[in-house]
Design a protein around this motif. Structure first.
Motif, short mmCIF file in Angstrom:
data_model
loop_
_atom_site.label_atom_id
_atom_site.label_comp_id
_atom_site.label_asym_id
_atom_site.label_seq_id
_atom_site.Cartn_x
_atom_site.Cartn_y
_atom_site.Cartn_z
N ARG A 162 61.56 -69.46 25.89
CA ARG A 162 61.58 -69.97 24.52
C ARG A 162 63.00 -70.03 23.98
O ARG A 162 63.77 -69.10 24.14
CB ARG A 162 60.71 -69.09 23.61
N GLY A 163 63.31 -71.15 23.34
CA GLY A 163 64.64 -71.33 22.80
C GLY A 163 65.64 -71.88 23.79
O GLY A 163 66.78 -72.15 23.43
N SER A 164 65.24 -72.08 25.05
CA SER A 164 66.14 -72.66 26.04
C SER A 164 66.16 -74.17 25.89
O SER A 164 65.36 -74.76 25.16
CB SER A 164 65.70 -72.27 27.46
N GLY A 165 67.06 -74.82 26.59
CA GLY A 165 67.17 -76.27 26.47
C GLY A 165 66.06 -77.03 27.16
O GLY A 165 65.83 -78.20 26.85
N LYS A 166 65.35 -76.37 28.10
CA LYS A 166 64.28 -77.05 28.83
C LYS A 166 63.18 -76.05 29.14
O LYS A 166 62.94 -75.71 30.30
CB LYS A 166 64.82 -77.68 30.11
N PRO A 167 62.46 -75.58 28.10
CA PRO A 167 61.43 -74.56 28.34
C PRO A 167 60.23 -75.14 29.09
O PRO A 167 59.75 -76.23 28.77
CB PRO A 167 61.03 -74.13 26.93
N ALA A 168 59.77 -74.42 30.10
CA ALA A 168 58.60 -74.83 30.88
C ALA A 168 57.45 -73.88 30.57
O ALA A 168 57.65 -72.66 30.48
CB ALA A 168 58.91 -74.83 32.36
N GLY A 169 56.26 -74.43 30.44
CA GLY A 169 55.08 -73.62 30.15
C GLY A 169 54.11 -73.58 31.31
O GLY A 169 54.12 -74.44 32.19
N ASP A 170 53.27 -72.56 31.32
CA ASP A 170 52.22 -72.40 32.33
C ASP A 170 50.87 -72.83 31.74
O ASP A 170 50.58 -72.58 30.57
CB ASP A 170 52.14 -70.94 32.79
N PHE A 171 50.03 -73.43 32.58
CA PHE A 171 48.76 -73.97 32.13
C PHE A 171 47.88 -72.89 31.50
O PHE A 171 47.76 -71.78 32.02
CB PHE A 171 48.02 -74.61 33.30
N VAL A 172 47.23 -73.26 30.37
CA VAL A 172 46.29 -72.36 29.70
C VAL A 172 44.88 -72.97 29.70
O VAL A 172 43.92 -72.34 30.14
CB VAL A 172 46.72 -72.08 28.24
N TYR A 173 44.74 -74.19 29.19
CA TYR A 173 43.45 -74.87 29.21
C TYR A 173 43.67 -76.36 29.10
O TYR A 173 44.78 -76.83 28.80
CB TYR A 173 42.52 -74.38 28.09
N GLY A 174 42.61 -77.13 29.35
CA GLY A 174 42.74 -78.58 29.24
C GLY A 174 41.51 -79.29 29.77
O GLY A 174 40.53 -78.67 30.20
N GLY A 175 41.57 -80.60 29.73
CA GLY A 175 40.50 -81.46 30.18
C GLY A 175 40.46 -82.73 29.35
O GLY A 175 41.29 -82.94 28.45
N PRO A 176 39.50 -83.62 29.61
CA PRO A 176 39.38 -84.84 28.82
C PRO A 176 39.18 -84.50 27.34
O PRO A 176 38.36 -83.63 27.00
CB PRO A 176 38.15 -85.53 29.42
N LEU A 177 39.89 -85.17 26.47
CA LEU A 177 39.79 -84.93 25.03
C LEU A 177 38.56 -85.66 24.49
O LEU A 177 38.43 -86.87 24.68
CB LEU A 177 41.05 -85.43 24.33
N PRO A 178 37.63 -84.95 23.83
CA PRO A 178 36.45 -85.62 23.28
C PRO A 178 36.83 -86.76 22.34
O PRO A 178 37.83 -86.67 21.60
CB PRO A 178 35.73 -84.49 22.53
#
Length: 333
Positions: free
Chosen positions: A241-257
């Protein structure tokens, strides 16, 4: 931005061409290497070359280091008679419960006469008349063993473009290899990410574009209709957080209703001024066309400054201001 969805059995090759240089005079003013350093006893790839083939990073795992200094690469001297070759590397394989794992492998070959013939070829002279391509050829981590169990790292003869000779690459590709050991390094893609159709890791482009000052004014109104979207939500580690290119790890997702999509697109059409804020987001959402092609990628900070970014394929990303209502529409699906 995305950590690529590689074919499940693609081999990840290991050592860069800088390991193929030499130290004495040779044809065309190039350097001809000294004999390779001989190591007393081969143990395993896990000990001698634990990082071989480590091209894709594996989150939340330690990085092993060799137990000692790697031996000097060089030509095969007259006091060493190879009887086997070992290739250390990594592959991407399906996980036992879905997703994908990165697996380190140790492969061995004993029918190595064609390889030895290729390794004993001289470097080809560079006369300046050949147009060389810019592609990087990355050969595997290779060791040769003799009948006493000793081993060395052989020099790979180069062509006029200072890349491994075609004969060497062909001999390596045609080696009849047997896998003698494999070990799982870590998970590249979780089963839940695979099921959702999302990458395991993604970069927060709101942070990237605002840090670089490239994002334009709020996006123009967006139709509440349009092609179906996929939602992928990522958690940014505190260290990112606060870096120039922060990468995140998957939490949840799928087709959006569909009913949520209409509300999300209406939220993107608002004309609110973007808040003067510098609080890094700990979570962000990515919205992309369900089939992965076509329309713009959309990013939303789910906390922090709650900004959003619309990034068309043609460029010209535009920044906007989200709110609690938009965040609520991007909850688990």
């Amino acid at each position: 931005m995305r950590s690529g969805r590689t074919a499940l059995t693609v081999a990840l090759l290991g050592v860069a061409l800088s390991g193929c240089g030499g130290t004495g005079s040779g044809p065309g003013g190039t350097k001809d290497p000294d004999p390779a350093q001989i190591v007393d006893a081969w143990t395993s790839c896990a000990e001698a070359a634990p990082q071989a083939g480590a091209i894709l990073s594996v989150p939340n795992t330690g990085t092993p280091t060799p137990s000692g200094v790697e031996p000097k690469i060089g030509r095969i001297g007259p006091d060493f008679t190879p009887v086997a070759a070992v290739v250390c590397g990594r592959t991407i394989t399906p996980g036992p419960n879905g997703g994908r794992d990165q697996v380190a492998t140790e492969r061995r070959a004993e029918q190595i006469a064609p390889l030895l013939s290729a390794l004993r070829l001289p470097d080809q002279e560079s006369d300046g008349g050949v147009a060389c391509t810019l592609d990087l050829v990355v050969p595997p981590w290779l060791a040769l063993l003799d009948d006493r169990g000793r081993w060395l790292r052989p020099y790979l003869p180069t062509d006029s473009c200072r890349k491994p000779r075609a004969e060497v690459l062909t001999a390596l590709a045609e080696l009849p290899m047997t896998t003698v050991d494999s070990r799982t390094i870590g998970q590249i893609e979780a089963p839940a990410a695979e099921a959702a159709g999302c990458a395991q890791r993604w970069t927060d482009m709101v942070a990237v574009e605002t840090t670089n000052g490239r994002a334009g004014p709020p996006a123009p109104p967006t139709s509440a209709a349009g092609e179906p979207l996929r939602l992928c939500v990522y958690q940014v580690p505190a260290t990112q957080r606060g870096s120039g290119k922060p990468a995140g790890d998957f939490v949840y997702g799928g087709p959006l209703p569909a009913e949520r999509q209409a509300g999300v697109l209406r939220a993107f059409a608002n004309r609110r001024a973007v808040a003067d804020c510098a609080t890094p987001a700990s979570r962000f959402a990515v919205l992309r066309p369900l089939d992965g092609t076509g329309g713009p990628d959309r990013y939303v900070e789910l906390d922090g400054c709650r900004r959003f970014l619309v990034a068309p394929p043609s460029g010209g990303a535009q920044l906007g201001q989200g709110d609690d209502a938009l965040t609520a529409l991007l909850g688990p699906v």
